[in-house]
Design a protein around this motif. Structure first.
Motif, short mmCIF file in Angstrom:
data_model
loop_
_atom_site.label_atom_id
_atom_site.label_comp_id
_atom_site.label_asym_id
_atom_site.label_seq_id
_atom_site.Cartn_x
_atom_site.Cartn_y
_atom_site.Cartn_z
N UNK A 59 -15.41 -31.74 32.39
CA UNK A 59 -16.84 -31.88 32.62
C UNK A 59 -17.18 -33.36 32.84
N UNK A 60 -18.30 -33.64 33.52
CA UNK A 60 -18.69 -35.04 33.74
C UNK A 60 -18.77 -35.82 32.44
N UNK A 61 -18.18 -37.01 32.44
CA UNK A 61 -18.17 -37.84 31.25
C UNK A 61 -16.86 -37.77 30.49
N UNK A 62 -16.04 -36.77 30.77
CA UNK A 62 -14.75 -36.66 30.10
C UNK A 62 -13.69 -37.45 30.87
N UNK A 63 -12.58 -37.75 30.18
CA UNK A 63 -11.48 -38.49 30.79
C UNK A 63 -10.23 -37.62 30.78
#
Length: 324
Positions: free
Chosen positions: A142-146
Motif C-alpha cells: 500500500x502507499x507509504x509502505x517499503x
C-alpha cells in the motif's frame, strides 16, 4: 468452478488475457521441469509462503489440480486432450499443491519472499535509481509502505526501498533507491543491477500513508529523496477517484531532478516545492503523512502538530540507512 479455485484465480492478474499469459508461463515451466522433481518441488515450496501471505489457506491448494485440468480443457477448438493426459496433469497438480502447502507450513517460521525480475533500470541521478521489477505472484503493498529487497549478489543483505507505485495487474513494483553512506545493498541496486537480474522481495513494511476510510483533506510532507511514497499515494488516490483536497510540500529545487508529481496527482492537488512550516494556514481539519529519513521526519512532526494536526492523525514512512 468452485469457490476455492476462484480464490486461486484471484491471485492472478485480473484481465483474462493476462491470466492466460500467467497460466501459460506457469504450465510451460512445469512442462520444462516435470522430469526434474527435485527442482519442481523446491520452486513450489518457495511459492507456498507467498500464497499463504496472499491469504490462501494451505488446504485450499489441493484445488490447484482442478485449475490445471480446467486450463487444459480451454485449449483451442480442434485440440483434443486425452483422458490419460488429464489424469497426468491432475496428478501433477496434486503434487504441486502438496509441495506448495509444505512450503506454506514452513513459511510460518520464515517470512515469505517473492522472486522478482528486473524489467527496467533508470538512473535518475548519479546516486538515485528506479528499479522496476516484475513478480510472478502479486506483491501486496500500500502507499507509504517499503519493500524489503535482496540482491542475489549480496545474499542475506536485505534493504528497505521506497515503492513508487501500487502494484497492479502487471505485477510490476517500482523500487526507488537512493543509497546512504556505508550502504552496499543500496549501491548494488543503483550501480550494478540491470535488466534481467533477479531480486527477492519480502513482505512490505510500514504503516499505509492514509486511513482507507478517511475523507478529511490531506497534508503531505516529503523530504527531497522521499517522493516515491508520495507518487504511490497520489497515483492510488487518482485511480480510486478520491476527490479529497491534497497539499504536498516537497523541497525539490527543480522538479526534473527526480520525478514529476503533477502527472499522477488527482485534480486539485497543490504541490509546493518548499519545506513545510506551520505558518498562518489552518491545518486542523487535515490528516497528515510525512516521509523521509528518520532525522527529517523527526524534525517535521513537531511542525505538523504545531500547525494543528492531532498526533493520532499523522502517519509516517521512514527510510533508514543500511540493511533492513
Amino acid at each position: 468452478m468452485g469457490a476455492p479455485v476462484e480464490e486461486l484465480r484471484a491471485l492472478l492478474p485480473g484481465e483474462p488475457g493476462a491470466q492466460r499469459e500467467v497460466l501459460r508461463d506457469a504450465v510451460g515451466w512445469l512442462v520444462a521441469h516435470v522430469d526434474q522433481p527435485q527442482v519442481l518441488a523446491a520452486r513450489c515450496a518457495e511459492l507456498g509462503p507467498v500464497v499463504a501471505q496472499l491469504g490462501v489457506a494451505p488446504q485450499r491448494l489441493e484445488n490447484l489440480a482442478v485449475l490445471f485440468v480446467d486450463m487444459l480443457r480451454a485449449n483451442p477448438p480442434g485440440v483434443v486432450v486425452r483422458r490419460d493426459q488429464e489424469e497426468a496433469w491432475a496428478t501433477t497438480g496434486r503434487l504441486v499443491s502438496r509441495w506448495m502447502a509444505d512450503g506454506a507450513a514452513a513459511g510460518a517460521h520464515e517470512p515469505a519472499s517473492w522472486s522478482a525480475t528486473v524489467v527496467r533500470h533508470e538512473r535518475r541521478r548519479a546516486d538515485a535509481a528506479v528499479v522496476a521489477v516484475r513478480t510472478y505472484l502479486p506483491y501486496p503493498c500500500l502507499p507509504g509502505q517499503l519493500a524489503v529487497v535482496e540482491s542475489s549478489r549480496l545474499p542475506g543483505r536485505w534493504r528497505r526501498c521506497w515503492v513508487g507505485n501500487v502494484p497492479a495487474g502487471d505485477n510490476v513494483v517500482e523500487l526507488h533507491v537512493v543509497p546512504h553512506r556505508a550502504d552496499p545493498a543500496g549501491a548494488e541496486l543503483v550501480e550494478r543491477t540491470g535488466v534481467g537480474d533477479v531480486l527477492r522481495l519480502r513482505p512490505a513494511v510500514g504503516v499505509p500513508a492514509v486511513d482507507p476510510g478517511a475523507t478529511r483533506p490531506l497534508l503531505v510532507v516529503a523530504a527531497r529523496d522521499a517522493v516515491a511514497p508520495v507518487r504511490a499515494l497520489l497515483g492510488a488516490l487518482r485511480a480510486a477517484g478520491d476527490r479529497r483536497a491534497v497539499t504536498v510540500f516537497w523541497p525539490a529545487a527543480v522538479e526534473r531532478d527526480l520525478y514529476r508529481l503533477a502527472d499522477l496527482a488527482p485534480e486539485g492537488t497543490v504541490v509546493i516545492r518548499d519545506r513545510f512550516a506551520a505558518g498562518d494556514e489552518d491545518w486542523t481539519r487535515h490528516d497528515a503523512f510525512a516521509a523521509g529519513d528518520p532525522a527529517t521526519v523527526a524534525g517535521t512532526l513537531p511542525r505538523i502538530e504545531a500547525a494543528g494536526v492531532p498526533a493520532d492523525r499523522v502517519r509516517t514512512a521512514v527510510d533508514g540507512p543500511g540493511d533492513a
